[in-house]
Design an enzyme around this catalytic site. Sequence first.
Site, PDB file in Angstrom:
ATOM      1  N   THR A   1      20.079 -11.058 -34.183  1.00 19.53           N
ATOM      2  CA  THR A   1      19.431 -10.535 -32.980  1.00 19.53           C
ATOM      3  C   THR A   1      18.051 -11.182 -32.823  1.00 19.53           C
ATOM      4  O   THR A   1      17.469 -11.673 -33.790  1.00 19.53           O
ATOM      5  CB  THR A   1      19.272  -9.003 -33.038  1.00 19.53           C
TER       6      THR A   1
ATOM      7  N   ALA B   1      17.489 -13.959 -31.241  1.00 20.16           N
ATOM      8  CA  ALA B   1      17.750 -15.352 -31.612  1.00 20.16           C
ATOM      9  C   ALA B   1      17.219 -16.367 -30.613  1.00 20.16           C
ATOM     10  O   ALA B   1      17.354 -17.574 -30.842  1.00 20.16           O
ATOM     11  CB  ALA B   1      19.259 -15.567 -31.791  1.00 20.16           C
TER      12      ALA B   1
ATOM     13  N   SER C   1       7.737  -6.894 -42.047  1.00 18.12           N
ATOM     14  CA  SER C   1       6.484  -7.635 -41.938  1.00 18.12           C
ATOM     15  C   SER C   1       5.571  -7.297 -43.117  1.00 18.12           C
ATOM     16  O   SER C   1       5.714  -6.249 -43.757  1.00 18.12           O
ATOM     17  CB  SER C   1       5.769  -7.286 -40.626  1.00 18.12           C
TER      18      SER C   1
ATOM     19  N   SER D   1      14.070 -17.028 -29.783  1.00 15.20           N
ATOM     20  CA  SER D   1      12.775 -17.629 -30.131  1.00 15.20           C
ATOM     21  C   SER D   1      12.370 -17.212 -31.537  1.00 15.20           C
ATOM     22  O   SER D   1      12.986 -16.331 -32.152  1.00 15.20           O
ATOM     23  CB  SER D   1      11.684 -17.212 -29.129  1.00 15.20           C
ATOM     24  N   GLY D   2      11.315 -17.874 -32.023  1.00 17.47           N
ATOM     25  CA  GLY D   2      10.698 -17.471 -33.279  1.00 17.47           C
ATOM     26  C   GLY D   2      11.610 -17.518 -34.493  1.00 17.47           C
ATOM     27  O   GLY D   2      12.422 -18.438 -34.662  1.00 17.47           O
ATOM     28  N   ILE D   3      11.478 -16.512 -35.357  1.00 20.27           N
ATOM     29  CA  ILE D   3      12.226 -16.455 -36.607  1.00 20.27           C
ATOM     30  C   ILE D   3      13.724 -16.429 -36.346  1.00 20.27           C
ATOM     31  O   ILE D   3      14.504 -17.077 -37.067  1.00 20.27           O
ATOM     32  CB  ILE D   3      11.790 -15.220 -37.430  1.00 20.27           C
ATOM     33  N   GLY D   4      14.171 -15.694 -35.322  1.00 11.70           N
ATOM     34  CA  GLY D   4      15.601 -15.626 -35.023  1.00 11.70           C
ATOM     35  C   GLY D   4      16.176 -16.979 -34.663  1.00 11.70           C
ATOM     36  O   GLY D   4      17.264 -17.355 -35.111  1.00 11.70           O
TER      37      GLY D   4
ATOM     38  N   TYR E   1       3.294  -1.281 -33.656  1.00 11.12           N
ATOM     39  CA  TYR E   1       4.050  -2.336 -34.332  1.00 11.12           C
ATOM     40  C   TYR E   1       4.085  -2.083 -35.843  1.00 11.12           C
ATOM     41  O   TYR E   1       5.149  -2.170 -36.478  1.00 11.12           O
ATOM     42  CB  TYR E   1       3.404  -3.691 -34.038  1.00 11.12           C
TER      43      TYR E   1
END
Length: 430
Positions: free
Chosen positions: A6, A8, A136, A10-13, A149
């Site tokens: 999930t 997916a 995180s 952008s970023g880490i995904g 967050y």
Amino acid sequence: MIAVITGASSGIGRATAFEFARRGYDLVLAARFGAGLEEVAQECNSLGGRALAIPTDVAKEEDINALAAQARESFGGFDVWVNNAAVGLFGHFEEIPTQDIRQLMEINLFGYIYGARAAIRQFRSQGYGTLINVSSMVALVGQPFSIPYTTSKFAIRGMSISLSQELADEEDIHVCCVMPAVIDTPIFQHAGNYMGHAVKAPKPVIPAKRVARTIYRLTKKPQEQVTVGNMSRMMRFQRLVSPAQLFDKYMQKMISSQHFKRKPSRPYQGNLYEPLTNWNKVNGGWLPEDSSKKKGTTIAAVAGLALAGALGAVYYSRLKNHPRPATPSSARTWPPAHPEPSLQPDPISGTHRGSTLERQQNNTAGLHGTTIIAHGSTPGTAAGPTSGITGSTSTGTTGNPTSGSTGTPNSGVTGTHTGGLGGETKGLGA
């Protein structure tokens, strides 16, 4: 191997999808931004994997269940589920609109709950599987000015640990929690922001591919908890060895100076309610192309944290052995509870943060009609008992209106009790 990822687009995904594709995984990719997700799927296909792009809103349980059903229909099931979709939100805790906090929780927490439930049902039916929850570093040490967050990431870590305990008899079903430090992704460009200043990534920053490689390794050798980045480990160590008050002050100053730019920023909801079509890539532009150039900075930062932790331990030891006498309140000057730089009037809302203003948020500014009480009121002070624990001059339990520990009914801001060496009490009066 078949994996569902999930967040997916952008970023880490996105980095994890590419890492898995290079390893020959079949992938079911989920995100709200369909066009960006399709780009990732095409790239994964060119890298050697087979990928399906399924537009999904993780805040909706029916979307998550449909995602799992699509994986079963297309590939017969899945071996790995990566919960990664998340949004960011910055601001003073009491000023962030409640419905924005709720929306963040729907994505960051309930999205993970829905995904975990769908994954565990599949894993129980087939007798094996690995659930990987991306949390995180803030789940270890906390962080000011992004409390919603941080709360969601603490909750994800708690869910992961507890779920591992619940599945302790299932030897081939694993739950892993990944806790990265500051990563070069677009989450800071996409985040909602009510701080009045633009957000930036605090140094040191590490590339997203390091997290992706860690996630891949967990599919081969699962671990209950794993950190990514030296900063994550060193901050946890410093939190353990430093006096809490010293560490908290350090975090407040560090985040204030390193996480926000000088230039003003209007109130901004980011991608809380709708996906953004810009910055849909792996990196957020916080690192140069050759990230090795930052190694010296990273080493220096880690060394500084270690030194700060050691100094904190020495400070605490001396404080215990040589307690200092209480300082009379008249001899000490306390700063405002939330010192903030003055801002120019917001061109959208026509307001600025001031000592007596109430800001009416509106749809034009990207809000939902929430009234926010601004900071900057004059604190009242009164000497407390010599123990320095409470702000009352009589019972030692609660402050009274004259001590300034509680704001007036019109101020909308409750007072705060500050212990410390002098035992003083501060409040935010109107």
